[in-house]
Design a protein around this motif. Structure first.
Motif, PDB file in Angstrom:
ATOM      1  N   THR A  60       0.796  -1.108  -0.122  1.00 16.70           N
ATOM      2  CA  THR A  60      -0.135   0.008   0.025  1.00 16.70           C
ATOM      3  C   THR A  60       0.845   1.272  -0.191  1.00 16.70           C
ATOM      4  O   THR A  60       2.074   1.470   0.469  1.00 16.70           O
ATOM      5  CB  THR A  60      -1.020  -0.099   1.266  1.00 16.70           C
ATOM      6  N   TYR A  77      -4.326   4.648  -7.574  1.00 17.76           N
ATOM      7  CA  TYR A  77      -5.143   4.679  -6.748  1.00 17.76           C
ATOM      8  C   TYR A  77      -6.407   4.274  -7.344  1.00 17.76           C
ATOM      9  O   TYR A  77      -7.562   4.700  -6.788  1.00 17.76           O
ATOM     10  CB  TYR A  77      -5.308   6.211  -6.354  1.00 17.76           C
ATOM     11  N   ASP A  80      -9.441   3.008  -5.070  1.00 19.02           N
ATOM     12  CA  ASP A  80      -9.929   3.750  -3.983  1.00 19.02           C
ATOM     13  C   ASP A  80     -10.840   4.814  -4.261  1.00 19.02           C
ATOM     14  O   ASP A  80     -10.576   6.069  -3.733  1.00 19.02           O
ATOM     15  CB  ASP A  80      -8.491   4.221  -3.333  1.00 19.02           C
ATOM     16  N   THR A  86      -5.550   5.917  -0.671  1.00 20.02           N
ATOM     17  CA  THR A  86      -4.531   4.888  -0.427  1.00 20.02           C
ATOM     18  C   THR A  86      -4.633   4.161  -1.762  1.00 20.02           C
ATOM     19  O   THR A  86      -5.614   3.735  -2.438  1.00 20.02           O
ATOM     20  CB  THR A  86      -5.069   3.749   0.779  1.00 20.02           C
TER      21      THR A  86
END
Length: 329
Positions: A60, A77, A80, A86
């Protein structure tokens, strides 16, 4: 009159606003510089504050915890949405690598030999040795008796720590084929240009082609052209041609370096000249060993580049110019 809204539904025409978590804080407050595991880059975080170990593929990431830039990784990304706070480190789309007839995709880790792990990065291959136990006695080893074998008193965590400190990193990346010699995956950077355009100079490279298989700087002598007052009087350029790639002096001569002379005479091949703005540089060469004798100081020897052919080109640069290969786009 506005249309009725069912319980749990958002009114039409409105958009949810997501607040991203602040991960950077100023002024910077940094802990001690970490020790990264071999093969992991030590970089400055995305806040331009502290040195951190770069995130690797599949880990991550966020605005502060950046992905390893030296391995062609970026923070993805896309999963997300809509916060985009994140992400996961992923490889950029790039060409793969070929080693010993086997093709590897970009970002793929592979082990061509039991002693080495390699990584393909945009057409180049970088290799590091695998974990190997220490051969000598360590802090965690004790001898219980003269005839009894050594017994280890290390815990699992201590063993892992010892192995990580016994790791030798081979950080040379190259796109040329790698060669195995006596359990050593030989790697080398290209030779630097000769330090002198005329007379004896020095070129160098970094290689692990030695008994210990360790990255060391290697130097050799180079002799591109003799320092003649008028080269065109010595070199005969054929009729209808503008360049003479190579030439030799009429007789064999001894070489002089640091006030010492070679024990024998050599008839070297030199790179020639052109009537236009082109310059001639070595194209093919081999390595020889030359022996020098010094007045009342003894003998020494050097490796030397023996030119076998030269090529004439329009790209000419001063020796040692590290920006010579940069081009304005």
């Amino acid at each position: 009159h506005s249309p009725s809204v069912k319980p749990g539904e958002k009114p039409s025409g409105t958009r949810e606003v997501h607040q991203r978590k602040e991960v950077c804080h100023w002024p910077c407050s940094c802990p001690s510089v970490p020790t990264c595991t071999p093969g992991v880059s030590l970089v400055k975080d995305g806040c331009s504050c502290c040195k951190v170990c770069a995130k690797q593929a599949g880990e991550t990431c966020n605005e502060a915890d950046i992905c390893d830039p030296h391995k062609g990784l970026y923070c993805d990304y896309s999963e997300d949405e809509p916060r985009y706070e994140t992400g996961v480190c992923a490889y950029l789309v790039a060409v793969g690598c070929e080693l010993n007839g086997v093709y590897y995709r970009n970002g793929q880790t592979f082990q061509p030999h039991p002693l080495y792990k390699c990584l393909c990065v945009s057409g180049a291959i970088g290799c590091t040795p695998v974990f190997t136990p220490r051969s000598a006695a360590s802090r965690c080893t004790r001898v219980t008796g003269r005839k009894k074998p050594r017994q280890s008193i290390c815990g699992p965590g201590q063993h892992k720590k010892l192995q990580s400190t016994n790791y030798r990193l081979m950080s040379a990346y190259r796109s040329l084929p790698l060669v195995l010699k006596k359990n050593c995956l030989v790697q080398a950077t290209p030779w630097t240009p000769c330090s002198r355009t005329c007379g004896i100079g020095i070129s160098s490279r970094v290689t692990n082609e030695n008994r210990k298989c360790e990255m060391t700087k290697e130097k050799r002598l180079c002799f591109i052209q003799p320092c003649l007052t008028n080269v065109l009087k010595t070199i005969k350029i054929p009729k209808g041609k503008t360049c003479q790639p190579t030439f030799q002096l009429p007789t064999a001569e001894k070489l002089f370096f640091s006030g010492c002379s070679t024990t024998q005479s050599y008839k070297l091949t030199f790179c020639g000249v052109c009537l236009d703005k082109r310059c001639c540089i070595p194209n093919k060469s081999k390595m020889i060993t030359v022996h020098f004798e010094c007045p009342s100081e003894g003998f020494f020897q050097w490796k030397m580049m023996w030119i076998t052919s030269c090529v004439c080109q329009r790209i000419c640069s001063a020796p040692g110019d590290i920006f010579s290969e940069l081009k304005i786009l």
